[in-house]
Write an enzyme that holds these catalytic residues in place. Sequence first.
Site, mmCIF file in Angstrom:
data_model
loop_
_atom_site.group_PDB
_atom_site.id
_atom_site.type_symbol
_atom_site.label_atom_id
_atom_site.label_comp_id
_atom_site.label_asym_id
_atom_site.label_seq_id
_atom_site.Cartn_x
_atom_site.Cartn_y
_atom_site.Cartn_z
ATOM 1 C CB ILE A 675 -4.803 -7.204 11.012
ATOM 2 C CG1 ILE A 675 -4.797 -6.105 9.599
ATOM 3 C CG2 ILE A 675 -6.087 -7.374 11.553
ATOM 4 C CD1 ILE A 675 -5.697 -6.503 8.626
ATOM 5 N N GLY A 676 -1.602 -6.274 11.482
ATOM 6 C CA GLY A 676 -0.259 -6.277 10.577
ATOM 7 C C GLY A 676 0.628 -5.018 10.745
ATOM 8 N N GLY A 678 4.355 -3.365 8.797
ATOM 9 C CA GLY A 678 5.300 -3.197 7.767
ATOM 10 C C GLY A 678 6.256 -2.355 7.813
ATOM 11 N N GLY A 679 7.004 -2.154 7.084
ATOM 12 C CA GLY A 679 8.114 -1.150 7.165
ATOM 13 C C GLY A 679 7.775 0.129 7.120
ATOM 14 C CB VAL A 683 -2.326 -3.435 7.937
ATOM 15 C CG1 VAL A 683 -3.466 -3.757 7.025
ATOM 16 C CG2 VAL A 683 -1.128 -2.692 6.948
ATOM 17 C CE LYS A 697 0.461 0.028 3.377
ATOM 18 N NZ LYS A 697 1.281 -0.223 2.133
ATOM 19 C CG ASP A 813 8.545 -5.840 -2.719
ATOM 20 O OD1 ASP A 813 8.930 -6.832 -2.892
ATOM 21 O OD2 ASP A 813 7.938 -5.393 -1.744
#
Length: 994
Positions: A675-676, A678-679, A683, A697, A813
């Site tokens: 679903i995703g 990132g750096g 995920v 994750k 962040d």
Amino acid sequence: MSASTTHSWTLTSSFSFLCFLTLLSGIKSDDLQILLRFKSAFQKSNSQLFNSWDSHNTLCTFAGIICNNKSFVTGIELSNQNLSGILPLDSICQLKSLEKLSLGFNSLYGNVMEDLRNCTRLKYLDLGNNVFTGPVPDLSPLTDLQYLYLNKSGFSGTFPWKSLGKLNGLVHLSLGDNSFEPTAEFPNELLSLTNLKLLYLSNCSLGGEIPARIGNLVELQNLELSDNNMTGELPKEIGKLTKLWQLELYNNRFTGKLPIGMRNLTNLENFDASTNYLEGDLSELKFLKNLVSLQLFENSFSGVIPAEFGEFRRLVNLSLYTNNLTGPLPLKLGSWAEFDFIDVSENFLTGPIPPDMCKRGTMKKLLMLQNNLTGEIPESYANCPTLLRFRVSKNSLTGKVPAGIWGLPAVNIIDIEFNQLEGPIASDIKTAKSLTQLFAGNNRLNGELPVEISEATSLVSVQLNDNHFFGKIPATFGELKHVGNLHFQNNMFSGSIPESLGSCLSLNDLNMANNSLSGQIPSSLGTLQSLNALNLSHNQLSGRIPITLASVRLSLLDLSHNWLAGRVPASLSIAAYNGSFAGNPGLCSSEINSFRRCPPNSGMSKDVRTLIICFAVGSAILLLALVWHNYLRKSEKDDYQDRSLKEESWDLKSFHVLTFTEEEILDSIKEENLIGKGGSGKVYRVPISNGKELAVKHIWNNLDSQFGRRKDRSSTTPMLRKSSGKSKEFDAEVQTLSSIRHVNVVKLYCSITSEDSSLLVYEYLPNGSLWDRLHCCRKNKLDWNSRHEIAVGAAKGLEYLHHGCGRPLIHRDVKSSNILLDEFLKPRIADFGLAKNVVHASKEGQSSTHVIAGTHGYIAPEYGYTYKVNEKSDVYSFGVVLMELVTGKRPIEPEFGENTDIVSWVYNNLNNRESVLNLVDSDIPEVLREDAIKVLKIAVLSTARLPEQRPTMRSVVQMLEEAEPCKLVGIIVTKDGATETMEGLDDKFHKIIT
């Protein structure tokens, strides 16, 4: 009496005396045992204190023990001794002669039990400044009490006010700074304590009005009721308290005028009624000649400041800002005593600045911004070495700035902008070693800038815009290593831009527009990784655009209306910089449609063209090789990852009760559940057997950076090099979330790790992130009530991180994409890969890292000149999120034009009511826009340029909760419940914005 009778009487008396001595010995023995039990309860926290508490010593020689002439214990004085533990009142109250128990300023905890009732001889009880829990027990049996200090002791619940009615001997009563249950009205029981000299009830949830019967407490010398929810007008009976030397009423909701009769308080030295809704004039105060400190800021007082204030011989502090005062300041003001500070900003005062407030050489702050003051700056302040802040902006001051003002040795802010001041910046500025902020824009200042300005080495902000400066910009500016912004626009500077500016490594905002600068743009500007905004428009710059600028992440780039020529670098030919190069007829571009096309081989020799062709062919061959190499690596990596998940040995660490198995998680890490990305990893949404879903994750332990080939000695098959360990992001995430339990922080169920990869298993939040809701297709489903609730919930999550954990945590962040929403749109703070413990962060210091943590658009401005982190950096980022919620805009939008980001865009539109209302998202109904503006004001406070001027997250939560419809908020709503006009709102927040 016969001899036998006499002898019998003597024997009887002797026997009685011996019995008495035996009884005394027993009592002393009991006292000793009680003290030794006390020692055992606290010895671990301060063993050195109890060295003298030994059974071989006389108990009256014990440290902190007071005895009477019969060697009985009458007092225990152990305040501020670092004691920690539960107070053994059951034994202490067995000390039959105990009259004084002083244990304030320690770390005592637990409940104070009803055993306190047995200390019936106590005259002095101090348990203040500790960390007790639970309610205060019934105090009515302590009828001898004269001094009772329970302030800031951690108590909560309902205070036993009725029990105080029986303590008629009380002289000092201090109950402030406790979270008691709110009261609807002032406790009447206090009004019978006619011997009171001190009554401290600040910040203990008092409500209601001050009753007229307060006048019965005629012995009062100190009355403190600040930081409560008290309302109504001040009763005239306060004037009967003629012995008062201190009256503290600030931060309540008092209304009306200062009562007639206050003139009778001629012993009053300190009076603070700031942050209320008081009105009327100050005439009742002109008789209070003993005033030392007068603070009435943030009210609605009007009229003139009484001339008598200029004759007050003891006055050292005067703070009257944000009122409606008119007329001149008394000329002799502050000239009699060792004056400390004055703040009369944001009024309608006229006339000159009083000249002698630093006559004694002690003044620290002169704050008079936003009035209608006229005349020149008195020369006397050029000889005021103690001045820390000199702020007279937004007045009508004229004449030259005294040379010595520029060089004040202790000053950290000089703010003289928006006046009609003339003259140059004097070379005296070289002695201003503490000066961090110089605001001199929008005046008539002229001359050349002195090279000595570089010796003011602490400078962070230099704003000289909109003046008449001319000449060259000194090359010595490159020596200002901490400078974050330079605003030189709208002057007459000429010559070239110094190449040395490339040495200002903290520079984030450079504006030199509308001058007569010539020459080329220094390529060194492209080496400034902190640079965020660059405006060199409307000059006479020539030559090519340095290719180095392509490596800087600029939110604003404006090179328009110069004499630049050549090709616009392709990496700068993007929509975000639309219009940045207009008015340069010599420029060409193959990417920007409005520009002329660049000739394919313009100005190049045959040899150069041949070299370029060879280079292009070689590059293409190399690129093909790299593509093939990466394809092989990806295949090997994917094969290895698939094999690793199935074959590696896994270690599971759970942080909650689990309703799923390790196998369920591992089997679901596949592409259809992705679903995703990132750096730090991918995920996945993972369904489990009970019908619920999890978010997982998947982090490869630095595999991308460690990836390589090697030959196994027993095989010719290429193999992957093993990772050296888990990523920093993984460690930070686990360390932070494994111990956190808060409804507004995402829940981490467990971690599953192997040698080469790690899995973090979270609760699944089905409604995505706040970014998605605000800026993507789901936007219309997020009404204002939902936005407000999300703001409050997310703020509470951050408040917990800053104030509720054992050691404060900085997220580093905070952004809308890291605020996730559950099925009910309740927010969770997520992604703790950059989180730091405050203690660890402070130990790292400024030299620990030169990588700015966070996301562009949310990063606090102090990152431009320091790499130290603290909670206020999170507050700034959350302020940006609040602006997103109110405006519906992204932190960086092309439509902001010359404004750097959403913060600058908002600040530049705080001019009047209409412009403020236009900031609110058009999707928010008009009837709710006033409520949205309340939140916008909180956002403005949270994004103050200086970290120390931002509120804490605890304060942000409180302000957001008060910003609901129909609730009164001190900075938002007037006393009658009507919203302020917001005329000049930018001025009201000027001190914070700058």
